[in-house]
Design a protein around this motif. Structure first.
Motif, PDB file in Angstrom:
ATOM      1  N   TRP A   1       0.871  -1.056   0.008  1.00 15.84           N
ATOM      2  CA  TRP A   1      -0.181   0.198   0.001  1.00 15.84           C
ATOM      3  C   TRP A   1       0.916   1.044  -0.132  1.00 15.84           C
ATOM      4  O   TRP A   1       0.450   2.314  -0.802  1.00 15.84           O
ATOM      5  N   PHE A   2       1.942   1.288   1.173  1.00 18.75           N
ATOM      6  CA  PHE A   2       3.039   1.726   0.967  1.00 18.75           C
ATOM      7  C   PHE A   2       3.706   2.540  -0.457  1.00 18.75           C
ATOM      8  O   PHE A   2       3.556   3.491  -0.908  1.00 18.75           O
ATOM      9  N   SER A   3       4.559   1.447  -0.821  1.00 16.79           N
ATOM     10  CA  SER A   3       4.217   1.767  -2.539  1.00 16.79           C
ATOM     11  C   SER A   3       3.849   2.670  -3.652  1.00 16.79           C
ATOM     12  O   SER A   3       3.750   3.011  -4.420  1.00 16.79           O
ATOM     13  N   PHE A   4       2.083   1.837  -3.282  1.00 14.91           N
ATOM     14  CA  PHE A   4       1.350   2.011  -4.551  1.00 14.91           C
ATOM     15  C   PHE A   4       1.059   3.539  -4.106  1.00 14.91           C
ATOM     16  O   PHE A   4       0.855   4.604  -4.655  1.00 14.91           O
ATOM     17  N   THR A   5       0.906   4.062  -2.031  1.00 23.58           N
ATOM     18  CA  THR A   5       0.407   5.883  -2.276  1.00 23.58           C
ATOM     19  C   THR A   5       1.809   6.673  -2.807  1.00 23.58           C
ATOM     20  O   THR A   5       1.677   6.927  -3.095  1.00 23.58           O
ATOM     21  N   GLU A   6       3.361   6.225  -2.845  1.00 21.29           N
ATOM     22  CA  GLU A   6       4.021   6.601  -3.850  1.00 21.29           C
ATOM     23  C   GLU A   6       4.420   7.803  -4.832  1.00 21.29           C
ATOM     24  O   GLU A   6       4.082   7.812  -5.120  1.00 21.29           O
ATOM     25  N   MET A   7       3.764   6.207  -5.584  1.00 21.87           N
ATOM     26  CA  MET A   7       3.832   6.107  -7.202  1.00 21.87           C
ATOM     27  C   MET A   7       2.508   6.911  -7.459  1.00 21.87           C
ATOM     28  O   MET A   7       2.013   8.305  -8.478  1.00 21.87           O
ATOM     29  N   GLN A   8       1.035   7.414  -6.760  1.00 24.72           N
ATOM     30  CA  GLN A   8       0.446   8.040  -6.731  1.00 24.72           C
ATOM     31  C   GLN A   8       0.580   9.552  -6.569  1.00 24.72           C
ATOM     32  O   GLN A   8       0.477  10.258  -7.639  1.00 24.72           O
ATOM     33  N   ARG A   9       1.159   9.054  -5.513  1.00 23.26           N
ATOM     34  CA  ARG A   9       1.804  11.094  -5.235  1.00 23.26           C
ATOM     35  C   ARG A   9       2.613  11.459  -6.530  1.00 23.26           C
ATOM     36  O   ARG A   9       2.848  12.717  -6.531  1.00 23.26           O
TER      37      ARG A   9
END
Length: 175
Positions: free
Chosen positions: A46-54
């Motif tokens: 989830w953290f990796s995905f949120t970093e990609m979105q950011r």
């Protein structure tokens, strides 16, 4: 209680997984991503995905922390993909910290960040019609209920009636 919002860091994975597992009773009815035995690996993904979105400018998902750095929950701002959409705020607070104004403070913080963009005048908050706690946060945050529509939120049980709230920029009088 003072809160601080910041991007999730990989070292938050254990605390995030613990918060999710502690909160399953209040998360499972409303959050399709929550599941029993939520793991540190799930959190890291989830953290990796949120970093990609950011990095793409699509969303800003943040952890909510207290003054001591304890994880209280999460909140995020999803940016509008085009002119026909509105940016939207979402939030959750771990069970042991609910009913303390944490989600309301997180919404205020995210709204302040969003309204720094001059083109953003309205932010959307969507809540399942029967999610009274989330709806109370929207109302306490100053958002106005504008409609209820079927199917904007799809839970594990299927589409549900969705309460649509709008949080509008407060225009200051010219000086």
């Amino acid at each position: 209680m003072n809160i601080h919002l910041r991007p999730f860091a990989m070292q938050d994975a254990a605390a995030f997984a613990q918060a999710v597992n502690e909160s399953l009773e209040s998360l499972l009815p409303w959050m399709v991503w929550a599941h029993a035995d939520y793991s540190e690996q799930n959190a890291r993904e989830w953290f990796s995905f949120t970093e990609m979105q950011r990095n793409k400018g699509e969303a800003d998902e943040l952890g909510i922390y207290d003054d001591n750095g304890h994880l209280l929950g999460g909140a995020g701002l999803r940016y509008a993909r085009d002119k026909s959409c509105l940016p939207a705020i979402g939030y959750w607070v771990r069970s042991s910290q609910q009913r303390k104004g944490i989600a309301r403070q997180a919404v205020a913080y995210l709204a302040e960040q969003a309204f720094r963009c001059p083109e953003i005048n309205t932010i959307e908050i969507l809540a399942a019609e029967t999610n009274l706690a989330s709806r109370a946060v929207a109302t306490a945050s100053g958002a106005e209920l504008i409609d209820t529509r079927y199917g904007l939120i799809i839970l594990d049980s299927g589409p549900v009636n969705t309460a649509i709230y709008h949080l509008r920029r407060r225009h200051q009088a010219p000086q």
